[in-house]
Design an enzyme around this catalytic site. Structure first.
Site, PDB file in Angstrom:
ATOM      1  N   ASP A 290      21.810  10.294 -45.585  1.00 53.70           N
ATOM      2  CA  ASP A 290      22.395  11.382 -45.460  1.00 53.70           C
ATOM      3  C   ASP A 290      23.028  11.597 -46.742  1.00 53.70           C
ATOM      4  OD1 ASP A 290      24.150  13.601 -44.306  1.00 53.70           O
ATOM      5  OD2 ASP A 290      23.330  12.756 -42.313  1.00 53.70           O
ATOM      6  N   HIS A 324      20.892  13.780 -48.607  1.00 53.62           N
ATOM      7  CA  HIS A 324      21.249  15.157 -48.311  1.00 53.62           C
ATOM      8  C   HIS A 324      22.046  15.822 -49.362  1.00 53.62           C
ATOM      9  CE1 HIS A 324      20.403  14.669 -43.505  1.00 53.62           C
ATOM     10  NE2 HIS A 324      19.493  14.104 -44.495  1.00 53.62           N
TER      11      HIS A 324
END
Length: 471
Positions: A290, A324
């Site tokens: 992430d 991300h």
């Protein structure tokens, strides 16, 4: 008594006015801002420890990878703390354990060749402790490494913390096939889990009544100093995390130095300072499932209840690979973020979505101001070099009444080889346009769409080139 109350109110307004003056000044002058960053670094207290060593083997620990060392670690930490502090030494070997709870003046040190294996037995992470899940406080499973209300704590060394999370342990609770979820399994989005916690947040239920733990499916963070002061994480590696990896919350003076995070599970953010002040993240490698670094300040009503902005955060000399985003603010950002400095970093991976990202919506609200990015090398990102989105949402019904504000964003001396889909992607609000975005000495050699900008003041370009065109 009335005079005392008046004085306190007057003093509070004076402090706020002073902060606003500093904020405006920083927003106008990049050189002043970087001097401010250096001052923040100089003022951060890095914990020091007495020259005393407490070898966990003297307390019955065994590095055979099978023996449960929970009690041995607990005893070593307690004795170190009572003795006034020092180093709890973990020699080379594999050490199985339950959660590690740090105490004041303790440096938990992993020798080279030491690996901590956190047990897969979820009952070991009980009793529940005061923690947080996606920006909402609750009572839940203990983080794997936890400290609550402690001062002068550290995790150091050249060893590895292995959370042993995988598709059969913790990760399948996210409810996605790629993480081992099967249709008959419980998941975090079941009504008794996240929806229940969200409702507790909306209703303002006291934290001690937000009980989860056994029978529920909300994963613990890896390392969480909660309401701590003078925190050091240095040299160690974190891998196979259940959830967020480094999560300093409501903490002051946090140094993360030379740490490696390699963890590709769901929501495996590398470092998430939340409600925290004076945070220095340096010389680190983030390779994550992430966001590499995501600065938080509470979700919706909880953020507004706590009302502590995350501020004075410096990220430098770090490398970001998969993730991300490289450095991200949001989406749990309801108490606001200010004074973020990013310099001398490299971000490069076909699996890195954005370099710099700000994400919020009108349920989160909050503010982001004074973000400075300098001397950053970007090899490749998928979506954008800079993405600002005030319409962020991965769930339904993400519109509310709290209009976010974003201003004073500076990118300077940034070199980008491949900017992906967008060089600059900004989606502000008509009621509150994004303000004062600046690009100075920025080169984006290749991107599909140089600019996609909605509801933003005109971007200020100085000596900036995108796809060979000067702006």
């Amino acid at each position: 008594m009335k005079y005392k109350v008046f004085f306190r109110i007057f003093a509070a307004f004076s402090i706020l006015a002073g902060l606003q003056f500093v904020s405006c000044k920083a927003g106008k002058d990049s050189a002043t801002a970087w001097k401010q960053a250096d001052k923040i670094i100089n003022d951060i207290v890095v914990p020091q420890f007495p020259d005393k060593t407490f070898n966990v083997k003297d307390f019955g620990a065994s590095g055979d990878g099978v023996t449960n060392n929970s009690e041995a670690f607990k005893k070593a930490i307690a004795e170190c703390n009572v003795a006034g502090g020092g180093m709890v030494l973990v020699p080379a070997g594999k050490y199985l354990t339950g959660p590690i709870h740090l105490k004041s003046n303790v440096n938990f040190h992993l020798s080279e060749g030491a690996e901590i294996l956190f047990t897969r037995d979820k009952k070991a992470y009980l009793p529940m402790v005061h923690t947080s899940y996606e920006g909402v406080e609750l009572m839940n499973y203990s983080p794997l490494i936890y400290a609550y209300g402690q001062k002068n704590i550290a995790v150091t060394g050249k060893g590895v913390f292995n959370g042993q999370a995988d598709n059969e342990n913790w990760w399948n609770w996210v409810g996605k096939d790629e993480y081992g979820f099967k249709e008959e399994m419980p998941k975090q989005t079941d009504e008794q889990n996240l929806p229940r916690l969200r409702k507790m947040n909306e209703d303002g239920l006291p934290v001690e009544e937000r009980t989860f733990g056994e029978g529920y499916n909300l994963r613990p963070t890896f390392f969480e100093p909660f309401d701590c002061e003078n925190v050091l994480v240095q040299g160690v590696t974190f891998t196979n995390a259940p959830f967020w990896v480094l999560h300093p919350i409501k903490s002051n003076n946090v140094t993360v130095d030379g740490v490696t995070v390699r963890s590709h599970g769901p929501n495996n953010d590398g470092c998430d300072p939340e409600y925290s002040t004076n945070v220095h993240i340096k010389n680190c490698l983030f390779d994550t499932g992430d966001d590499c670094i995501a600065i938080k300040s509470g979700r919706n009503n909880d953020g507004r209840r706590v009302a502590i902005p995350s501020q004075n955060i410096i990220v430098e000399n770090c490398e970001m690979k998969d993730g991300h985003g490289g450095v991200v603010m949001g989406s749990e950002i309801s108490a606001g973020v200010r004074n973020v400095f990013v310099r001398n970093c490299r971000m490069d991976s076909p699996n890195l979505d954005r370099a710099i990202r700000i994400k919020t919506n009108t349920l989160r609200g909050g503010f982001v101001e004074n973000v400075y990015v300098k001397n950053v090398q970007v090899g490749q990102v998928k979506e954008a070099v800079l993405k600002i989105n005030t319409h962020y949402g991965i769930y339904a019904n993400q519109e509310g009444e709290f209009i976010p504000t974003i201003k004073n964003i500076y990118l300077e001396d940034v070199q980008v080889e491949n900017g992906g889909e967008y060089g600059i992607l900004i989606k502000g609000r008509e009621q509150s346009p994004v303000e004062n975005v600046n690009f100075t000495n920025v080169t984006i050699k290749s991107t599909e769409t140089p600019l996609s900008v909605e509801n933003c003041e005109p971007i200020k370009f100085v000596n900036t080139t995108i796809n060979g065109q000067k702006y």
